[in-house]
Design a protein around this motif. Structure first.
Motif, PDB file in Angstrom:
ATOM      1  N   GLY A   9      37.637  45.401  34.440  1.00 39.60           N
ATOM      2  CA  GLY A   9      38.885  44.644  34.271  1.00 39.60           C
ATOM      3  C   GLY A   9      39.274  44.012  35.592  1.00 39.60           C
ATOM      4  O   GLY A   9      38.519  44.044  36.570  1.00 39.60           O
ATOM      5  N   ALA A  14      40.152  42.498  42.207  1.00 43.44           N
ATOM      6  CA  ALA A  14      41.344  42.512  43.081  1.00 43.44           C
ATOM      7  C   ALA A  14      40.932  42.412  44.548  1.00 43.44           C
ATOM      8  O   ALA A  14      41.534  41.668  45.326  1.00 43.44           O
ATOM      9  N   GLU A  15      39.896  43.155  44.947  1.00 41.98           N
ATOM     10  CA  GLU A  15      39.481  43.159  46.360  1.00 41.98           C
ATOM     11  C   GLU A  15      38.827  41.843  46.759  1.00 41.98           C
ATOM     12  O   GLU A  15      38.567  41.592  47.931  1.00 41.98           O
ATOM     13  N   THR A  20      45.622  40.847  39.841  1.00 45.43           N
ATOM     14  CA  THR A  20      45.496  41.461  38.507  1.00 45.43           C
ATOM     15  C   THR A  20      46.670  40.957  37.652  1.00 45.43           C
ATOM     16  O   THR A  20      47.410  40.061  38.065  1.00 45.43           O
ATOM     17  N   ARG A  22      48.889  43.199  35.642  1.00 52.43           N
ATOM     18  CA  ARG A  22      50.044  44.080  35.390  1.00 52.43           C
ATOM     19  C   ARG A  22      50.445  44.914  36.608  1.00 52.43           C
ATOM     20  O   ARG A  22      51.352  45.713  36.515  1.00 52.43           O
ATOM     21  N   HIS A 104      36.707  38.262  26.941  1.00 47.27           N
ATOM     22  CA  HIS A 104      37.875  37.366  26.889  1.00 47.27           C
ATOM     23  C   HIS A 104      37.558  35.954  27.327  1.00 47.27           C
ATOM     24  O   HIS A 104      38.455  35.193  27.666  1.00 47.27           O
ATOM     25  N   GLY A 175      38.804  49.406  36.996  1.00 44.00           N
ATOM     26  CA  GLY A 175      39.843  48.406  37.246  1.00 44.00           C
ATOM     27  C   GLY A 175      40.459  47.792  36.023  1.00 44.00           C
ATOM     28  O   GLY A 175      40.691  46.588  35.972  1.00 44.00           O
ATOM     29  N   ASP A 200      39.662  53.736  39.497  1.00 41.24           N
ATOM     30  CA  ASP A 200      40.931  52.990  39.538  1.00 41.24           C
ATOM     31  C   ASP A 200      41.880  53.759  40.454  1.00 41.24           C
ATOM     32  O   ASP A 200      42.053  54.968  40.281  1.00 41.24           O
ATOM     33  N   LYS A 202      45.012  53.728  40.402  1.00 41.36           N
ATOM     34  CA  LYS A 202      46.078  54.287  39.533  1.00 41.36           C
ATOM     35  C   LYS A 202      45.503  54.420  38.125  1.00 41.36           C
ATOM     36  O   LYS A 202      45.783  53.583  37.249  1.00 41.36           O
ATOM     37  N   LYS A 217      40.088  55.751  43.215  1.00 43.16           N
ATOM     38  CA  LYS A 217      39.911  54.927  44.420  1.00 43.16           C
ATOM     39  C   LYS A 217      39.805  53.458  44.003  1.00 43.16           C
ATOM     40  O   LYS A 217      39.627  53.141  42.818  1.00 43.16           O
ATOM     41  N   GLY A 218      39.835  52.561  45.006  1.00 43.61           N
ATOM     42  CA  GLY A 218      39.587  51.137  44.732  1.00 43.61           C
ATOM     43  C   GLY A 218      38.150  50.954  44.276  1.00 43.61           C
ATOM     44  O   GLY A 218      37.303  51.843  44.446  1.00 43.61           O
ATOM     45  N   ALA A 219      37.878  49.776  43.740  1.00 43.57           N
ATOM     46  CA  ALA A 219      36.571  49.522  43.121  1.00 43.57           C
ATOM     47  C   ALA A 219      35.409  49.709  44.086  1.00 43.57           C
ATOM     48  O   ALA A 219      34.415  50.382  43.760  1.00 43.57           O
TER      49      ALA A 219
HETATM   50  N1  APR Z   1      40.216  48.580  42.508  1.00 43.67           N
HETATM   51  C1  APR Z   1      40.154  49.061  41.247  1.00 43.67           C
HETATM   52  N2  APR Z   1      41.156  48.947  40.349  1.00 43.67           N
HETATM   53  C2  APR Z   1      42.277  48.327  40.770  1.00 43.67           C
HETATM   54  C3  APR Z   1      42.428  47.794  42.062  1.00 43.67           C
HETATM   55  C4  APR Z   1      41.332  47.946  42.955  1.00 43.67           C
HETATM   56  N3  APR Z   1      41.380  47.482  44.211  1.00 43.67           N
HETATM   57  N4  APR Z   1      43.668  47.238  42.158  1.00 43.67           N
HETATM   58  C5  APR Z   1      44.259  47.418  40.953  1.00 43.67           C
HETATM   59  N5  APR Z   1      43.429  48.079  40.126  1.00 43.67           N
HETATM   60  C6  APR Z   1      43.653  48.494  38.742  1.00 43.67           C
HETATM   61  C7  APR Z   1      45.101  48.757  38.378  1.00 43.67           C
HETATM   62  O1  APR Z   1      45.483  50.078  38.727  1.00 43.67           O
HETATM   63  C8  APR Z   1      45.059  48.559  36.856  1.00 43.67           C
HETATM   64  O2  APR Z   1      44.699  49.757  36.199  1.00 43.67           O
HETATM   65  O3  APR Z   1      43.249  47.432  37.908  1.00 43.67           O
HETATM   66  C9  APR Z   1      43.954  47.526  36.669  1.00 43.67           C
HETATM   67  C10 APR Z   1      44.486  46.152  36.345  1.00 43.67           C
HETATM   68  O4  APR Z   1      45.089  46.217  35.081  1.00 43.67           O
HETATM   69  P1  APR Z   1      45.549  44.843  34.407  1.00 43.67           P
HETATM   70  O5  APR Z   1      46.247  44.001  35.419  1.00 43.67           O
HETATM   71  O6  APR Z   1      46.241  45.201  33.122  1.00 43.67           O
HETATM   72  O7  APR Z   1      44.167  44.089  34.083  1.00 43.67           O
HETATM   73  P2  APR Z   1      43.216  44.316  32.850  1.00 43.67           P
HETATM   74  O8  APR Z   1      43.245  45.736  32.408  1.00 43.67           O
HETATM   75  O9  APR Z   1      41.911  43.720  33.208  1.00 43.67           O
HETATM   76  O10 APR Z   1      43.916  43.402  31.717  1.00 43.67           O
HETATM   77  C11 APR Z   1      43.242  43.318  30.475  1.00 43.67           C
HETATM   78  O11 APR Z   1      44.849  41.693  29.728  1.00 43.67           O
HETATM   79  O12 APR Z   1      46.119  39.809  30.025  1.00 43.67           O
HETATM   80  C12 APR Z   1      44.954  40.285  29.515  1.00 43.67           C
HETATM   81  O13 APR Z   1      43.062  38.975  29.142  1.00 43.67           O
HETATM   82  C13 APR Z   1      43.770  39.636  30.155  1.00 43.67           C
HETATM   83  O14 APR Z   1      41.580  40.578  30.469  1.00 43.67           O
HETATM   84  C14 APR Z   1      42.968  40.804  30.692  1.00 43.67           C
HETATM   85  C15 APR Z   1      43.476  41.966  29.871  1.00 43.67           C
END
Ligand code: APR
Length: 231
Positions: A9, A14-15, A20, A22, A104, A175, A200, A202, A217-219
């Motif tokens: 995801g 993000a890195e 992201t 949310r 997607h 992620g 992840d 969080k 942890k981060g990705a």
């Molecule tokens: N490394 C790993 N994970 C991370 C990092 C990082 N550096 N920074 C943030 N995250 C995590 C967050 O903790 C969260 O769990 O990435 C996740 C991002 O979640 P969302 O923003 O909801 O993204 P995603 O889950 O991919 O959204 C799914 O929603 O809007 C639609 O189509 C869009 O494909 C997207 C779908």
């Protein structure tokens, strides 16, 4: 070779500097998601939606894959890897992952407004700054639109993605907040013997019964730890 499936995801990108959706400061804080990422939004104001995706496509020119993308691709030396991604960026492609399922859609592709999922209508855009403009025509003469699965639209690639997860010996989720279905439901297709990891900072809540190994942890750091665990 064992089958290794990734479900990635926005967090894996993000890195690389791609926000992201949310997290605080995420894309859906800045834009009304149903206006710019739903079929109703597109029908109401196609120009606004086309411009939103032109901006996101242009952003790709200025970003690079990060270590996590590279480590995912490198595991193809030891596993039969399938990358199931919710991301529409081209960062997995740019690191050489060879079997990618985009649930997607893809920013670098465009399609017909009338028949968006007809493969005959899907075209690859020549570059990150190849904007789609009102008046551009798909092969069937309809307005060319982003090849993106919007809220309210079917997710045609969910079947091959579920098949891949069902056959996986190892499933690694990186992620994603696991907020959006049907992508989030893929974890339930894993066989009882499948090892599941979640990387992840969080981590989303997942059922204890699934026996998920959490790497909070981060990705990039998380993928390094995963590679150690898989040795
Ligand atoms: N490394 C790993 N994970 C991370 C990092 C990082 N550096 N920074 C943030 N995250 C995590 C967050 O903790 C969260 O769990 O990435 C996740 C991002 O979640 P969302 O923003 O909801 O993204 P995603 O889950 O991919 O959204 C799914 O929603 O809007 C639609 O189509 C869009 O494909 C997207 C779908």
């Amino acid at each position: 070779m064992q089958k290794l499936v990734f479900l990635t995801g926005a967090g894996i990108s993000a890195e690389s500097g791609i926000t992201t959706f949310r997290d605080s400061g995420g894309l859906w804080e800045k834009y009304p998601v149903m206006k710019v990422a739903s079929i109703e939004g597109y029908e109401a104001d196609p120009s606004l939606v086309i411009q939103f995706y032109n901006e996101r496509r242009r952003q790709l020119a200025g970003v690079q894959p990060n270590d996590a993308h590279h480590l995912v691709a490198a595991l193809e030396d030891r596993y039969e890897v399938t990358v199931v991604t919710q991301n529409v960026d081209d960062l997995h492609e740019r690191t050489g992952s060879s079997h990618i399922i985009h649930l997607h859609g893809e920013l670098m592709k465009a399609t017909s407004t009338y028949r968006p999922n007809d493969p005959e209508q899907v075209v690859t855009l020549p570059s990150h700054d190849a904007d789609i403009k009102m008046g551009d025509r798909a092969r069937d003469g309809s307005q060319l639109r982003p090849f993106i699965v919007w809220f309210g639209e079917a997710v045609p690639m969910i079947e091959p993605a579920a098949d891949a997860v069902q056959q996986a010996d190892i499933l690694v989720i990186i992620g994603t907040s696991l907020n959006v279905y049907p992508a989030a439901g893929l974890i339930h297709y894993a066989r009882p013997g499948c090892r599941i990891f979640l990387i992840d900072p969080k981590p989303a809540n997942v059922a204890e019964s699934l026996g998920v190994h959490i790497i909070a942890k981060g990705a990039s750091e998380g993928m390094k730890e995963l590679c150690e665990l898989l040795k």
